[in-house]
Design an enzyme around this catalytic site. Structure first.
Site, PDB file in Angstrom:
ATOM      1  N   GLU A 231      -7.551  -8.342  -2.427  1.00  0.00           N
ATOM      2  CA  GLU A 231      -6.389  -7.895  -3.190  1.00  0.00           C
ATOM      3  C   GLU A 231      -5.154  -8.124  -2.343  1.00  0.00           C
ATOM      4  O   GLU A 231      -5.047  -7.604  -1.228  1.00  0.00           O
ATOM      5  CB  GLU A 231      -6.495  -6.402  -3.528  1.00  0.00           C
ATOM      6  CG  GLU A 231      -7.274  -6.113  -4.781  1.00  0.00           C
ATOM      7  CD  GLU A 231      -7.124  -4.659  -5.217  1.00  0.00           C
ATOM      8  OE1 GLU A 231      -6.259  -3.946  -4.666  1.00  0.00           O
ATOM      9  OE2 GLU A 231      -7.875  -4.251  -6.101  1.00  0.00           O
TER      10      GLU A 231
ATOM     11  N   ASP B  33       2.120   3.849  -4.618  1.00  0.00           N
ATOM     12  CA  ASP B  33       1.696   3.712  -3.227  1.00  0.00           C
ATOM     13  C   ASP B  33       2.259   4.803  -2.338  1.00  0.00           C
ATOM     14  O   ASP B  33       3.383   5.267  -2.526  1.00  0.00           O
ATOM     15  CB  ASP B  33       2.116   2.338  -2.690  1.00  0.00           C
ATOM     16  CG  ASP B  33       1.370   1.212  -3.376  1.00  0.00           C
ATOM     17  OD1 ASP B  33       0.125   1.243  -3.351  1.00  0.00           O
ATOM     18  OD2 ASP B  33       2.013   0.315  -3.943  1.00  0.00           O
TER      19      ASP B  33
END
Length: 266
Positions: A49, A60
Site C-alpha cells: 500500500e 491518519d
C-alpha cells in the site's frame, strides 16, 4: 484475474496469511522510494500500500500525518507516485500495488486521466478513505480502466451497510479494527475476531485487517482469523529519519522479517 486476486488465491491455496505493509510515498526519501518498495517485497510483503501524500489526511494519526507533511515539503505529488510504481514494475511484475489516500488529488488530476496513467504505471487498486461506497459513482472511470476499488468497513458499520460492502467488495475488504485513527496503540483481538469471521463468511473478497497492528505479536494474533494484516504507522515510524538507500532497506527488512515469520507460523 487481477494481480490482487491472483495473490490472494495463491495465499489461500498455501494456507498463508497475507502481509500488506503501508508506506507513505516519498518518505523518508523520494530518491530511494523504489528501493524501499523492492525491499518490502523482498522481505515478504504480499501487497504494497502506497500512501499518496495529502495535506489533510483525516483518517491518519500523527505518524502518517507527519510523513505526508515531510513528503509534501519535498515536492512529492501524484505524478511522482505513479512514476515510482512504473519504475518498480520494471523489476517486479507480480507484487500488487494499491494507492491509499484521499479523493482530492485524484479529482484534481482528473478521474479518466488518473485511471489511464495508474493502469499504465502498474497500479492495481485504490483505497480512497473519503470516498464511501454511496458516493463512489465518480470512480467509475477507475473501475472501467481495471483498477479495483478497495472498500473500508469498521466496527461501527451498520449491518445493512456491511451487507452492501460485502456484496460490492473487490480485491480485498479492508476492515478497520477499531473506531479511531491510524497508529493507535490499543488492539483487542477478542473484540474483532467474531466480526471478521462473519464478514469473511459474506464478503465477495478476502478480508484484511488494519489499524493498531504494530509488531509480530499483534500481527500473529490477527492472522488467526484474517486473510491478511495491514501494518503502517509502526513501519513508517521505523523508517522516519533514514537518509540513504542502504539504511532504508535495512530498516524495512528488519521490521518486516519477524512479522513475516510470525504470520507463517501462527
Amino acid at each position: 484475474m487481477s494481480r490482487i486476486d491472483r495473490r490472494f488465491a495463491t495465499l489461500k491455496a498455501a494456507g498463508r496469511t497475507g502481509l500488506i505493509p503501508f508506506v507513505t510515498a516519498g518518505d523518508p526519501s523520494p530518491q530511494h522510494m523504489v528501493a524501499l518498495m523492492h525491499a518490502l517485497a523482498d522481505a515478504g510483503a504480499d501487497l504494497i500500500e502506497l500512501g499518496v501524500p495529502f495535506s489533510d489526511p483525516m483518517a491518519d494519526g500523527p505518524v502518517i500525518q507527519h510523513a505526508s507533511e515531510r513528503a509534501i515539503a519535498k515536492g512529492v505529488g501524484l505524478a511522482d507516485v505513479l512514476g515510482w510504481v512504473a519504475a518498480f514494475r520494471q523489476r517486479d511484475a507480480d507484487t500488487p500495488i494499491v494507492l491509499m489516500g484521499y479523493l482530492n488529488p485524484v479529482e484534481i488530476h482528473g478521474y479518466a486521466r488518473f485511471a489511464q496513467e495508474a493502469v499504465q504505471a502498474g497500479v492495481d487498486g485504490v483505497l480512497l478513505v473519503d470516498c464511501p461506497l454511496e458516493e463512489s459513482a465518480v470512480l467509475q472511470p477507475l473501475r472501467d480502466a481495471g483498477l479495483q476499488q478497495i472498500l473500508l468497513a469498521a466496527p461501527t458499520t451498520e449491518p445493512s451497510r456491511m451487507a452492501q460492502l460485502c456484496g460490492s467488495a473487490e480485491g480485498f475488504l479492508y476492515y478497520v479494527s477499531f473506531a479511531g485513527i491510524t497508529g493507535a496503540a490499543h488492539l483487542s483481538t477478542g473484540d474483532i475476531a467474531a466480526r471478521v469471521a462473519d464478514i469473511r463468511a459474506h464478503a465477495k473478497a478476502p478480508v484484511a485487517v488494519g489499524f493498531g497492528i504494530r509488531d509480530a505479536a499483534s500481527a500473529q494474533a490477527i492472522a488467526g482469523f484474517a486473510d491478511a494484516v495491514v501494518i503502517g504507522s509502526a513501519l513508517v515510524e521505523r523508517l522516519a529519519g533514514a537518509t540513504d538507500a542502504a539504511e532504508i532497506v535495512s530498516r524495512a527488512q528488519a521490521f518486516l522479517a519477524p512479522i513475516r515469520t510470525a504470520l507463517d507460523t501462527h
